[in-house]
Design a protein around this motif. Sequence first.
Motif, PDB file in Angstrom:
ATOM      1  N   TYR A   1       0.840  -1.212   0.000  1.00 20.76           N
ATOM      2  CA  TYR A   1       0.000   0.000   0.000  1.00 20.76           C
ATOM      3  C   TYR A   1       0.869   1.253   0.000  1.00 20.76           C
ATOM      4  CZ  TYR A   1      -4.542  -2.275   0.647  1.00 20.76           C
ATOM      5  OH  TYR A   1      -5.693  -3.014   0.469  1.00 20.76           O
ATOM      6  N   ALA A   2       1.951   1.244   0.759  1.00 23.18           N
ATOM      7  CA  ALA A   2       2.843   2.410   0.816  1.00 23.18           C
ATOM      8  C   ALA A   2       3.483   2.676  -0.551  1.00 23.18           C
ATOM      9  CB  ALA A   2       3.917   2.199   1.879  1.00 23.18           C
ATOM     10  N   LEU A   3       3.867   1.625  -1.252  1.00 26.57           N
ATOM     11  CA  LEU A   3       4.455   1.806  -2.585  1.00 26.57           C
ATOM     12  C   LEU A   3       3.433   2.393  -3.554  1.00 26.57           C
ATOM     13  CD1 LEU A   3       6.559  -1.467  -2.838  1.00 26.57           C
ATOM     14  CD2 LEU A   3       7.465   0.871  -2.852  1.00 26.57           C
TER      15      LEU A   3
ATOM     16  N   VAL B   1       1.491   9.941  -4.857  1.00 23.48           N
ATOM     17  CA  VAL B   1       2.071  11.220  -4.408  1.00 23.48           C
ATOM     18  C   VAL B   1       3.027  11.763  -5.469  1.00 23.48           C
ATOM     19  CG1 VAL B   1       3.621  12.267  -2.701  1.00 23.48           C
ATOM     20  CG2 VAL B   1       1.762  10.771  -1.951  1.00 23.48           C
ATOM     21  N   ILE B   2       3.829  10.875  -6.054  1.00 25.36           N
ATOM     22  CA  ILE B   2       4.741  11.306  -7.121  1.00 25.36           C
ATOM     23  C   ILE B   2       3.933  11.903  -8.270  1.00 25.36           C
ATOM     24  CG2 ILE B   2       6.300  10.457  -8.929  1.00 25.36           C
ATOM     25  CD1 ILE B   2       7.412   8.483  -6.791  1.00 25.36           C
ATOM     26  N   GLY B   3       2.819  11.270  -8.604  1.00 27.87           N
ATOM     27  CA  GLY B   3       1.971  11.791  -9.675  1.00 27.87           C
ATOM     28  C   GLY B   3       1.329  13.117  -9.322  1.00 27.87           C
TER      29      GLY B   3
ATOM     30  N   GLY C   1       4.511  15.632  -8.975  1.00 27.62           N
ATOM     31  CA  GLY C   1       5.549  15.587  -9.994  1.00 27.62           C
ATOM     32  C   GLY C   1       5.029  16.045 -11.335  1.00 27.62           C
ATOM     33  N   ALA C   2       5.794  15.750 -12.355  1.00 27.85           N
ATOM     34  CA  ALA C   2       5.433  16.170 -13.709  1.00 27.85           C
ATOM     35  C   ALA C   2       4.399  15.234 -14.347  1.00 27.85           C
ATOM     36  CB  ALA C   2       6.685  16.208 -14.583  1.00 27.85           C
ATOM     37  N   ALA C   3       4.278  14.022 -13.833  1.00 21.45           N
ATOM     38  CA  ALA C   3       3.337  13.055 -14.396  1.00 21.45           C
ATOM     39  C   ALA C   3       1.942  13.278 -13.828  1.00 21.45           C
ATOM     40  CB  ALA C   3       3.802  11.633 -14.074  1.00 21.45           C
ATOM     41  N   SER C   4       0.958  12.627 -14.429  1.00 20.84           N
ATOM     42  CA  SER C   4      -0.382  12.652 -13.858  1.00 20.84           C
ATOM     43  C   SER C   4      -0.445  11.642 -12.722  1.00 20.84           C
ATOM     44  CB  SER C   4      -1.425  12.302 -14.925  1.00 20.84           C
ATOM     45  OG  SER C   4      -1.296  10.944 -15.308  1.00 20.84           O
ATOM     46  N   ILE C   5      -1.441  11.763 -11.873  1.00 26.09           N
ATOM     47  CA  ILE C   5      -1.592  10.829 -10.755  1.00 26.09           C
ATOM     48  C   ILE C   5      -1.723   9.410 -11.277  1.00 26.09           C
ATOM     49  CG2 ILE C   5      -3.130  10.103  -8.873  1.00 26.09           C
ATOM     50  CD1 ILE C   5      -3.719  13.076  -8.392  1.00 26.09           C
ATOM     51  N   ILE C   6      -2.614   9.205 -12.239  1.00 22.63           N
ATOM     52  CA  ILE C   6      -2.848   7.853 -12.736  1.00 22.63           C
ATOM     53  C   ILE C   6      -1.663   7.372 -13.573  1.00 22.63           C
ATOM     54  CG2 ILE C   6      -4.102   8.360 -14.872  1.00 22.63           C
ATOM     55  CD1 ILE C   6      -5.016   5.702 -12.232  1.00 22.63           C
TER      56      ILE C   6
ATOM     57  N   ALA D   1       1.530   8.080 -13.055  1.00 22.01           N
ATOM     58  CA  ALA D   1       2.553   7.641 -12.102  1.00 22.01           C
ATOM     59  C   ALA D   1       2.129   6.349 -11.418  1.00 22.01           C
ATOM     60  CB  ALA D   1       2.814   8.732 -11.064  1.00 22.01           C
ATOM     61  N   PHE D   2       0.830   6.191 -11.195  1.00 20.30           N
ATOM     62  CA  PHE D   2       0.335   4.972 -10.548  1.00 20.30           C
ATOM     63  C   PHE D   2       0.536   3.759 -11.449  1.00 20.30           C
ATOM     64  CE2 PHE D   2      -3.099   1.943  -9.520  1.00 20.30           C
ATOM     65  CZ  PHE D   2      -2.769   1.691  -8.189  1.00 20.30           C
ATOM     66  N   ILE D   3       0.261   3.906 -12.732  1.00 22.24           N
ATOM     67  CA  ILE D   3       0.360   2.774 -13.657  1.00 22.24           C
ATOM     68  C   ILE D   3       1.808   2.509 -14.072  1.00 22.24           C
ATOM     69  CG2 ILE D   3      -0.286   1.931 -15.949  1.00 22.24           C
ATOM     70  CD1 ILE D   3      -2.856   3.595 -15.667  1.00 22.24           C
TER      71      ILE D   3
END
Length: 134
Positions: free
Chosen positions: A20-22, A28-30, A33-38, A40-42
Amino acid sequence: MSAALPAPDKSLVTTTHIVYALHALSLVIGAFGAASIIGAFIFGWPSIIAVVINYVKRSDARGTWLESHFNWQIRTFWYALLWAALVFVVSVPLALVLIGFGTWFLGMFVLGIWAIYRIARGWLALKDGKPLPV
C-alpha cells in the motif's frame, strides 16, 4: 477479522502495508511531480514493484483475510491500466475536434481520484484488520 479465516503471519501484514505504501508513493509522485496521478500509478516504479510483490506473495495470503487485500491491490492496478487505455482510445480520435483533450483530462482526473480512493480504503481496512469486499 473473520473468525473463519486463519490469522496471517505478521510479516505478511507488514508486506501488505509496504505494498500500500508503494502504491501511495506512486500517487504522491503523480500528484506533485510532472506526471499525472494515474500515469505515475500505472507506470511508476513504486507501483510496478508493488504489483510484483503482490504476485510473489499472493499464495502466502491465500486462505487468510489478507487475500482480499492482495486481490484488491492487483485489481486496482490492472483496472486503472484498462480504464486509462480506454480513455486513450476514446480521446485520441476526439482530439482531432479538440474534445479529446477534455475527455483525456477528465478521464485521467477521475481515474486518479478513483485510485486514491482504492488505495486509501484498502489501507484503512488493513489498519483495522478487516478484509475487503470481493
